[in-house]
Motif scaffolding. Structure first.
Motif, PDB file in Angstrom:
ATOM      1  N   THR A 110       7.549   9.561   0.290  1.00  0.00           N
ATOM      2  CA  THR A 110       6.598   8.446   0.320  1.00  0.00           C
ATOM      3  C   THR A 110       7.334   7.117   0.347  1.00  0.00           C
ATOM      4  OG1 THR A 110       6.460   8.266  -2.098  1.00  0.00           O
ATOM      5  CG2 THR A 110       4.954   9.811  -1.020  1.00  0.00           C
ATOM      6  N   ALA A 120       0.840  -1.197   0.000  1.00  0.00           N
ATOM      7  CA  ALA A 120       0.000   0.000   0.000  1.00  0.00           C
ATOM      8  C   ALA A 120       0.878   1.251   0.000  1.00  0.00           C
ATOM      9  CB  ALA A 120      -0.913   0.005   1.212  1.00  0.00           C
ATOM     10  N   PRO A 121       0.522   2.278  -0.793  1.00  0.00           N
ATOM     11  CA  PRO A 121       1.272   3.542  -0.734  1.00  0.00           C
ATOM     12  C   PRO A 121       1.121   4.181   0.641  1.00  0.00           C
ATOM     13  CG  PRO A 121      -0.139   3.431  -2.694  1.00  0.00           C
ATOM     14  CD  PRO A 121      -0.546   2.302  -1.803  1.00  0.00           C
ATOM     15  N   SER A 122       2.173   4.792   1.129  1.00  0.00           N
ATOM     16  CA  SER A 122       2.101   5.470   2.420  1.00  0.00           C
ATOM     17  C   SER A 122       2.962   6.735   2.378  1.00  0.00           C
ATOM     18  CB  SER A 122       2.565   4.554   3.562  1.00  0.00           C
ATOM     19  OG  SER A 122       3.911   4.172   3.370  1.00  0.00           O
ATOM     20  N   SER A 143      -2.519   1.563  -9.780  1.00  0.00           N
ATOM     21  CA  SER A 143      -3.792   1.390 -10.478  1.00  0.00           C
ATOM     22  C   SER A 143      -4.593   2.688 -10.568  1.00  0.00           C
ATOM     23  CB  SER A 143      -4.636   0.313  -9.781  1.00  0.00           C
ATOM     24  OG  SER A 143      -4.960   0.704  -8.456  1.00  0.00           O
ATOM     25  N   ARG A 177      -5.695   4.425  -7.838  1.00  0.00           N
ATOM     26  CA  ARG A 177      -6.519   4.633  -6.640  1.00  0.00           C
ATOM     27  C   ARG A 177      -5.868   5.686  -5.752  1.00  0.00           C
ATOM     28  NH1 ARG A 177      -6.603   2.407  -1.428  1.00  0.00           N
ATOM     29  NH2 ARG A 177      -8.665   2.410  -0.453  1.00  0.00           N
ATOM     30  N   SER A 227      -1.956   5.112  -6.219  1.00  0.00           N
ATOM     31  CA  SER A 227      -1.310   3.818  -6.413  1.00  0.00           C
ATOM     32  C   SER A 227      -1.063   3.586  -7.896  1.00  0.00           C
ATOM     33  CB  SER A 227      -2.188   2.706  -5.834  1.00  0.00           C
ATOM     34  OG  SER A 227      -3.401   2.607  -6.573  1.00  0.00           O
ATOM     35  N   GLY A 282       6.389   2.744  -0.742  1.00  0.00           N
ATOM     36  CA  GLY A 282       5.426   1.888  -1.411  1.00  0.00           C
ATOM     37  C   GLY A 282       5.251   2.293  -2.868  1.00  0.00           C
ATOM     38  N   PRO A 283       4.379   1.588  -3.577  1.00  0.00           N
ATOM     39  CA  PRO A 283       4.187   1.842  -5.012  1.00  0.00           C
ATOM     40  C   PRO A 283       3.314   3.068  -5.267  1.00  0.00           C
ATOM     41  CG  PRO A 283       2.754   0.062  -4.303  1.00  0.00           C
ATOM     42  CD  PRO A 283       3.585   0.425  -3.105  1.00  0.00           C
ATOM     43  N   VAL A 284       3.941   4.247  -5.297  1.00  0.00           N
ATOM     44  CA  VAL A 284       3.230   5.510  -5.544  1.00  0.00           C
ATOM     45  C   VAL A 284       3.488   5.929  -6.984  1.00  0.00           C
ATOM     46  CG1 VAL A 284       2.970   7.914  -4.846  1.00  0.00           C
ATOM     47  CG2 VAL A 284       3.455   6.156  -3.131  1.00  0.00           C
ATOM     48  N   SER A 285       2.427   6.172  -7.752  1.00  0.00           N
ATOM     49  CA  SER A 285       2.578   6.581  -9.146  1.00  0.00           C
ATOM     50  C   SER A 285       2.414   8.085  -9.334  1.00  0.00           C
ATOM     51  CB  SER A 285       1.554   5.854 -10.028  1.00  0.00           C
ATOM     52  OG  SER A 285       0.220   6.227  -9.663  1.00  0.00           O
TER      53      SER A 285
END
Length: 303
Positions: free
Chosen positions: A116, A91-93, A173, A175, A171, A118-121
């Motif tokens: 940040t 989860a992005p954080s 995706s 979100r 994220s 996690g997987p943050v786009s």
């Protein structure tokens, strides 16, 4: 007493003696043992009835399902513990967010840095007053300067007052997760509005990929070439029907045609939802970021 009555008395006495003797003989010949046994048998029969009632009074008919119920509770508890860590994985954080200066002048510029994990786009900062009569909230789209580090900025409202900001993390995706902290406040006060750091006219040599539509340029602060650049940004409309790889391939072809050199980034892997590409032209720099089906173009001049 006359002789007649005396003779009758003797005769009656003798007859009574004979009858008594006969009764005594019959009792000796017929012993009363069977009669005595019969009452004993009845007594035994009567005492056996309470014994037959004893099983009805015994508490052995109560079932004991308690071990089964305990096992069901244990299974439920085990499932709950197993489910707990799943939403946290991947989860992005947000680690930290900062704005400088925290007391800009009306219409002045601010710089934003967000860290940040996690997987943050994509990262966006939102600034608003919360008042229905105040200026409209502003969005600041940040660019990734290094893994986990996002920078950007822009101008603040020209109306003095207290403003609060939040940070949106996207994220892979698309979100969005909005993070808020009580201490994330900016106070706009002081002298008159400052001039924009660069002209907000859009350069003719920055290609715009179709079929997107684009808004007007907005002042922005971003990171490029290891520097913090005060420039501008243009944001497109969202087009979920256009993939990230198609946009990247278009810019790999059209940047060189417009005299730009692609210095970093490239076409993402098949199925990727985002990418970042940087191009230079002399001391000028242009960054294309694509995420959430939206194109972000940052441009400015390196010092």
């Amino acid at each position: 007493m006359p002789k007649f009555f005396f003779h009758l008395l003797l005769t009656s006495s003798a007859l009574g003696a004979v009858l008594l003797a006969g009764c005594g003989g019959n009792s000796a010949a017929s012993p009363p043992t069977p009669k005595a046994k019969h009452p004993v048998a009845l007594a035994a029969t009567s005492t056996s009835q309470p014994v037959q009632a004893t099983p009805d009074l015994a508490p052995t008919e109560t079932p004991a399902p308690q071990p089964t119920a305990t096992a069901q509770v244990d299974i439920t508890a085990t499932v709950a513990v197993t489910d707990t860590p799943q939403p946290v994985v991947g989860a992005p954080s947000l680690i930290s967010a900062s704005v400088s200066p925290v007391s800009p002048v009306p219409g002045g510029s601010i710089n934003v840095t967000v860290i940040t994990s996690g997987p943050v786009s994509k990262v966006t900062m939102y600034l608003g007053s919360g008042s229905p009569t105040g200026p409209s909230p502003r969005s600041y789209y940040l660019s990734r300067s290094s893994p986990g580090t996002w920078v950007g900025g822009g101008t603040v409202p020209s109306v003095p007052g207290q403003y609060h900001y939040t940070v949106g993390l996207f994220s892979a995706s698309g979100r969005r997760i909005v993070v808020d902290r009580d201490a994330w406040n900016v106070t706009v006060s002081g002298g008159p509005a400052t001039a924009a750091p660069v002209s907000l006219s859009f350069p003719d040599d920055v290609p715009l990929v179709p079929p997107f539509s684009y808004g007007s340029p907005q002042a922005a602060v971003f990171s490029a070439g290891g520097q913090t650049v005060s420039g501008a940004e243009v944001v497109s409309t969202a087009r979920p029907d256009v993939s990230a790889s198609v946009v990247a391939q278009w810019y790999e072809t059209h940047f060189p045609r417009a005299g730009w050199t692609v210095s970093s980034g490239g076409v993402p892997a098949a199925g990727a939802g985002s990418f970042s590409m940087e191009a230079t032209k002399g001391k000028r720099v242009c960054i294309v970021e694509y995420s959430s089906s939206t194109v972000h173009l940052f441009y400015g001049t390196l010092t």
